[in-house]
Design an enzyme around this catalytic site. Sequence first.
Site, mmCIF file in Angstrom:
data_model
loop_
_atom_site.group_PDB
_atom_site.id
_atom_site.type_symbol
_atom_site.label_atom_id
_atom_site.label_comp_id
_atom_site.label_asym_id
_atom_site.label_seq_id
_atom_site.Cartn_x
_atom_site.Cartn_y
_atom_site.Cartn_z
ATOM 1 N N SER A 132 0.856 -1.183 0.000
ATOM 2 C CA SER A 132 0.000 0.000 0.000
ATOM 3 C C SER A 132 0.891 1.231 0.000
ATOM 4 O O SER A 132 2.060 1.167 0.394
ATOM 5 C CB SER A 132 -0.886 0.005 1.253
ATOM 6 O OG SER A 132 -1.514 1.265 1.443
ATOM 7 N N TYR A 145 -2.200 -0.161 10.472
ATOM 8 C CA TYR A 145 -2.143 -0.569 9.070
ATOM 9 C C TYR A 145 -0.765 -0.259 8.477
ATOM 10 O O TYR A 145 -0.156 -1.110 7.819
ATOM 11 C CB TYR A 145 -3.234 0.170 8.305
ATOM 12 C CG TYR A 145 -3.438 -0.283 6.879
ATOM 13 C CD1 TYR A 145 -4.099 -1.470 6.594
ATOM 14 C CD2 TYR A 145 -3.001 0.502 5.807
ATOM 15 C CE1 TYR A 145 -4.310 -1.883 5.283
ATOM 16 C CE2 TYR A 145 -3.206 0.100 4.497
ATOM 17 C CZ TYR A 145 -3.856 -1.088 4.236
ATOM 18 O OH TYR A 145 -4.058 -1.488 2.940
#
Length: 276
Positions: A132, A145
Amino acid sequence: MTEKKVWLITGAGRGLGVHIAKAVLATGHAVVATGRDGAKFAAAIGDHDNLLAIKLDVTRPQNAQAAVGQFGRIDVLVNNAGNFFAGFFEELSPEQVRNQIETLLFGPMNVTRAVLPVMRKQRSGLVLTISSTAGIAGQMFCTAYASAKFGIEGWMESLTPEIVPFGIRTMLVEPGFFRTELLTRDSTTYAQPSIDDYAERTKEIVAAWNSMDGKQGGDPVKLADALVKLVALEEPPTRFAAGADAVQTFEAKANTLLTQAHAHRELSTSLAYDDA
């Protein structure tokens, strides 16, 4: 990649995993689609002669070993399974942070550890891991995250030189905002608000993300097609910025690192022993 290849895709029951599976099948290759809910595959992907659906929980190492052990060949592993625990660090519970890292970091490690012996034996393969932009640059409300995604980045960078002598390549993919299910209630768990100092910003961020859900600029179908094309290259890239926003994140982080490297260059380079 003219001959039929076998792709093992985790998290293939929804979101980007579904689109990758469909794109691979459209090129005539075989897909081993895995996920926690085996019932979702037929509905999401449909029946196909080159599709095999297997239930797999990436957080269970023995589960991964058992699933991979059914195949004599795996050409491409796509580490795609994921979830999202969002919130300010102080409000995220230790269990939530561990759950995030268990799924996003240890999960891909479990499956990759199971697949590597197969790829070493055949002296070929590609480990493609969906990271990501949060693995390139951290941001507020994403501490758990980003921790997992930064871990993915370091793990894959370090793994690459270990396995390249066996003909095994790696590819990191860092998507920006794509119109997947990541921001839906099924994928995102928000920390329970408990600290007044964060309350107002929490409301603003959650409202903004809810309004963004289903309106993200990135098209996951195009991303899936792009990944199939990249994998087919003789030398796939080791890192791929997916989306215009991802390119901007890469460039901004690179410029920031250069600025930080030069900010105290004289002091940074003066720390060696003064050996005579």
